[in-house]
Design an enzyme around this catalytic site. Sequence first.
Site, short mmCIF file in Angstrom:
data_model
loop_
_atom_site.label_atom_id
_atom_site.label_comp_id
_atom_site.label_asym_id
_atom_site.label_seq_id
_atom_site.Cartn_x
_atom_site.Cartn_y
_atom_site.Cartn_z
N ILE A 51 4.95 -3.36 -7.93
CA ILE A 51 4.31 -2.00 -8.23
C ILE A 51 4.86 -0.97 -7.25
CG2 ILE A 51 2.01 -0.70 -8.00
CD1 ILE A 51 0.53 -3.48 -8.31
N ARG B 47 12.39 3.15 -0.58
CA ARG B 47 10.95 3.23 -1.14
C ARG B 47 11.05 3.25 -2.71
NH1 ARG B 47 8.08 7.84 0.56
NH2 ARG B 47 6.16 6.73 0.01
N HIS C 163 4.19 -8.07 -4.91
CA HIS C 163 2.82 -8.44 -4.54
C HIS C 163 2.36 -9.88 -4.68
CE1 HIS C 163 1.72 -4.20 -3.42
NE2 HIS C 163 2.63 -3.85 -4.26
N GLY D 3 0.68 -1.27 -0.10
CA GLY D 3 0.17 0.05 0.00
C GLY D 3 0.90 1.17 0.06
N CYS E 161 5.92 -5.47 -0.05
CA CYS E 161 6.02 -4.22 -0.74
C CYS E 161 6.06 -3.07 0.64
CB CYS E 161 5.12 -3.86 -1.80
SG CYS E 161 5.30 -2.54 -2.59
N SER F 230 3.22 2.99 2.26
CA SER F 230 3.78 3.22 3.52
C SER F 230 3.88 4.07 4.39
CB SER F 230 5.45 2.72 3.30
OG SER F 230 6.12 3.71 2.51
N GLU G 184 -0.15 -11.60 -3.41
CA GLU G 184 -1.28 -11.39 -3.22
C GLU G 184 -2.18 -11.06 -4.51
OE1 GLU G 184 -0.41 -7.19 -2.36
OE2 GLU G 184 0.58 -9.10 -2.07
#
Length: 188
Positions: free
Chosen positions: A127, A99, A163, A50, A79, A52, A165
Amino acid sequence: MDGRPRIGVLALQGAFREHARALRAAGADVVEVRLPEHLDSLDGLVIPGGESTTITRLASLYGLEEAIRAFDRPVFGTCAGMILVDRAHLGLADLVVDRNAYGRQVASFEADVPLEGEKRPFRGVFIRAPRVRDVGKDVEVLAELDGEPVLLRDGQVLVASFHPELTDDPRIHERFLELVTEATSVRA
């Protein structure tokens, strides 16, 4: 742990629903974590991707920072979650992470990530992915992409710069659940 592991997913922002789906498919009971008391009786915790900075601010606002630091069970950060567990943030993993190091949103990509001990690569979704700048001596690199670590383990902490997920491939979540089972066996 009786039967299915109870896994919390930090549900403040980001891909928490996608992690919950993947964990349920891999055989876990899932609890959305928004407050410190939600960590009680969990066998493991996932900190999703998401934003951070947003996740950090909300975790601080809801009193979760110290509760997560004190959580003595396996943690899986993907991530943004990888950023949150590094030395500069929660300090759960002996890593330094930069990042958005692979580029901005428009530079997001997918790539085959060779997994240690497996013939078939994992299709990683990157991403605004973080890049590992420094790895502690006891951190195990489980997968690399172009010579850079993208899946690592530091004791009870598993991290991925991609990711898992967002795919239908359960193998990374299954690895986390294996870590949870291993840790639960040691505690028992």
